[in-house]
Motif scaffolding. Structure first.
Motif, PDB file in Angstrom:
ATOM      1  N   ALA A  43       0.719  -1.049   0.026  1.00  0.00           N
ATOM      2  CA  ALA A  43       0.171   0.063   0.143  1.00  0.00           C
ATOM      3  C   ALA A  43       1.090   1.231   0.028  1.00  0.00           C
ATOM      4  CB  ALA A  43      -0.906  -0.146   1.338  1.00  0.00           C
ATOM      5  N   ILE A  44       1.065   1.797  -1.090  1.00  0.00           N
ATOM      6  CA  ILE A  44       2.071   2.981  -1.143  1.00  0.00           C
ATOM      7  C   ILE A  44       1.249   3.962  -0.914  1.00  0.00           C
ATOM      8  CG2 ILE A  44       3.653   4.089  -2.661  1.00  0.00           C
ATOM      9  CD1 ILE A  44       3.841   1.869  -4.396  1.00  0.00           C
ATOM     10  N   PRO A  45       1.648   5.035   0.268  1.00  0.00           N
ATOM     11  CA  PRO A  45       0.861   6.334   0.453  1.00  0.00           C
ATOM     12  C   PRO A  45       0.829   7.160  -0.491  1.00  0.00           C
ATOM     13  CG  PRO A  45       2.739   5.943   1.861  1.00  0.00           C
ATOM     14  CD  PRO A  45       2.848   4.686   0.870  1.00  0.00           C
ATOM     15  N   ALA A  46       0.031   8.162  -0.368  1.00  0.00           N
ATOM     16  CA  ALA A  46      -0.051   9.403  -1.426  1.00  0.00           C
ATOM     17  C   ALA A  46      -0.761  10.415  -0.666  1.00  0.00           C
ATOM     18  CB  ALA A  46      -1.035   8.905  -2.582  1.00  0.00           C
ATOM     19  N   ARG A  47      -0.479  11.726  -0.917  1.00  0.00           N
ATOM     20  CA  ARG A  47      -1.141  12.780  -0.292  1.00  0.00           C
ATOM     21  C   ARG A  47      -1.016  13.601  -1.066  1.00  0.00           C
ATOM     22  NH1 ARG A  47       3.110  15.383   3.959  1.00  0.00           N
ATOM     23  NH2 ARG A  47       4.549  16.352   2.472  1.00  0.00           N
ATOM     24  N   LEU A  48      -1.946  14.710  -0.983  1.00  0.00           N
ATOM     25  CA  LEU A  48      -2.145  16.014  -1.764  1.00  0.00           C
ATOM     26  C   LEU A  48      -1.368  17.212  -0.929  1.00  0.00           C
ATOM     27  CD1 LEU A  48      -3.650  17.665  -4.187  1.00  0.00           C
ATOM     28  CD2 LEU A  48      -5.369  18.102  -2.293  1.00  0.00           C
ATOM     29  N   GLU A  49      -0.345  17.698  -1.872  1.00  0.00           N
ATOM     30  CA  GLU A  49       0.379  18.733  -1.236  1.00  0.00           C
ATOM     31  C   GLU A  49      -0.521  20.133  -1.074  1.00  0.00           C
ATOM     32  OE1 GLU A  49       3.336  18.262  -0.114  1.00  0.00           O
ATOM     33  OE2 GLU A  49       3.727  16.397  -0.907  1.00  0.00           O
ATOM     34  N   ALA A  50       0.054  21.260  -0.451  1.00  0.00           N
ATOM     35  CA  ALA A  50      -0.420  22.636  -0.099  1.00  0.00           C
ATOM     36  C   ALA A  50      -0.910  23.223  -1.155  1.00  0.00           C
ATOM     37  CB  ALA A  50       0.371  23.028   0.993  1.00  0.00           C
TER      38      ALA A  50
END
Length: 287
Positions: free
Chosen positions: A96-103
Motif C-alpha cells: 500500500a504505497i501512501p499518497a497525499r495532496l500537497e499544500a
C-alpha cells in the motif's frame, strides 16, 4: 525500376507499406495482455518507424496530440477492462504505497514525503506517450517508492480533451477520488497503475465513468458508495481545472514532462527505456 501510379519507386513503396504496418502496431488500442509484451510491441514499432518519442503536444491545430502518425481508417474500439475484484491485482497491490495532496492543491505525492529524492511527472491520462513512459518504468519506480528512496510528484493535465470528449478530466477526477478513499491515499497509486496499464486509444475517449469504475473495481477496497458517487458526479472538477492550470504554468510543452530532483530530463527518448531511465536515476544518486 518502375514507378507506381503514385510516383513512388517500388522499393520506396515497400518501405511505405512497412511504415504503415508499424504505425498500426503503435496505434492499435491496447488490450489486456502482459505489459512486457505490449512494451515490446511499442518498442519494435518505434524502431521500425525511426521516429523520436517526444510528447503529447499541447498545440491547438487539428493535428495536435501525440507525435505519432495515425493511419487507421476506422475508429478503434475501447479495450476491455480487467474483471472486477478478486483474482488479478495491480502491480503494486502487495504494497500500500501512501499518497497525499500537497499544500498547493494540485501536486499529488506518492511515497515517503521525506524521501531524499524526488521524481516529478506531468501527465495527461489520455496521452499514449505517457503510457509508454509508465509501462517502461512503473515497476522500478514503485520499488523505489516502497523502499523509501524516492517520492514521485504528479501534476495532471487534461488538454487532450480539447480534441473531443472528456476522458482526461474524468480520469483525473477519479484519481483524485482514489486519493481520498483511504486515510493513507494508497488507492491512488494502485488506480494510477491500472489507468496506464489499460489506457484506451487516445482518440476513442474511452475513459468513461463506467470504464473507470471497472478499473477501480480491481483495486481491493477502493470502490464504495462514496467513491462511485465522486466519480459519477465529477466531485473533484475544481481540482481537475486547477491541475490543468498548474500544468499550463509549468512551461511544459507536452506530456510526459519528467524531472529528477528538479532537473528536467534532457534525453527524451531515454525515459522510454527501462535501463536508460534506471541509469538516469542512478546518475542522480537514486538506486
Amino acid at each position: 525500376m518502375k514507378k507506381n501510379a503514385a510516383g513512388i519507386i517500388g522499393a520506396e513503396a515497400a518501405d511505405e507499406g512497412a511504415r504503415t504496418r508499424a504505425v498500426r502496431v503503435i496505434r492499435t488500442p491496447p488490450t489486456p495482455f502482459p505489459a512486457r509484451r505490449r512494451a515490446a510491441l511499442v518498442a519494435t514499432a518505434v524502431l521500425a518507424l525511426a521516429l523520436p518519442l517526444a510528447a503529447c503536444s499541447t498545440g491547438t491545430d487539428p493535428g495536435y496530440g501525440s507525435h505519432l502518425p495515425d493511419s487507421r481508417t476506422s475508429a478503434p474500439a475501447t479495450p476491455s477492462a480487467p474483471t472486477a475484484t478478486g483474482t488479478g491485482a495491480p502491480a503494486d497491490a502487495g504494497h500500500a504505497i501512501p499518497a497525499r495532496l500537497e499544500a498547493d492543491g494540485t501536486t499529488i505525492t506518492v511515497g515517503d514525503p521525506s524521501a531524499a529524492h524526488t521524481l516529478t511527472v506531468f501527465e495527461d491520462p489520455r496521452c499514449p506517450i505517457c503510457e509508454q513512459f509508465e509501462q517502461a518504468n512503473a515497476a522500478q519506480v514503485q520499488a523505489l517508492e516502497v523502499a523509501g528512496k524516492i517520492r514521485v510528484q504528479y501534476t495532471f493535465a487534461s488538454f487532450l480533451d480539447q480534441r473531443g470528449g472528456g476522458g482526461s478530466k474524468r480520469t483525473v477526477n477519479a484519481l483524485r477520488a482514489a486519493l481520498d478513499a483511504s486515510a493513507d491515499g494508497s488507492g491512488f497509486a494502485a488506480l494510477h497503475t491500472l489507468v496506464y496499464q489499460y489506457q484506451p486509444d487516445e482518440q476513442t475517449d474511452g475513459f468513461t465513468v463506467d470504464y473507470l469504475l471497472q478499473l477501480a473495481g480491481r483495486v481491493p477496497g477502493l470502490r464504495s458508495t462514496t467513491f462511485d458517487a465522486a466519480v459519477r458526479d465529477q466531485k473533484y472538477a475544481s481540482f481537475v481545472s486547477a491541475s490543468e492550470n498548474a500544468f499550463d504554468k509549468s512551461g511544459a510543452a507536452g506530456t510526459p514532462m519528467v524531472k529528477i530532483d528538479g532537473d528536467k530530463v534532457s534525453d527524451d527518448s531515454g525515459i522510454f527505456k527501462t535501463a536508460d531511465f534506471k541509469k538516469m536515476l542512478a546518475d542522480h544518486g537514486v538506486s
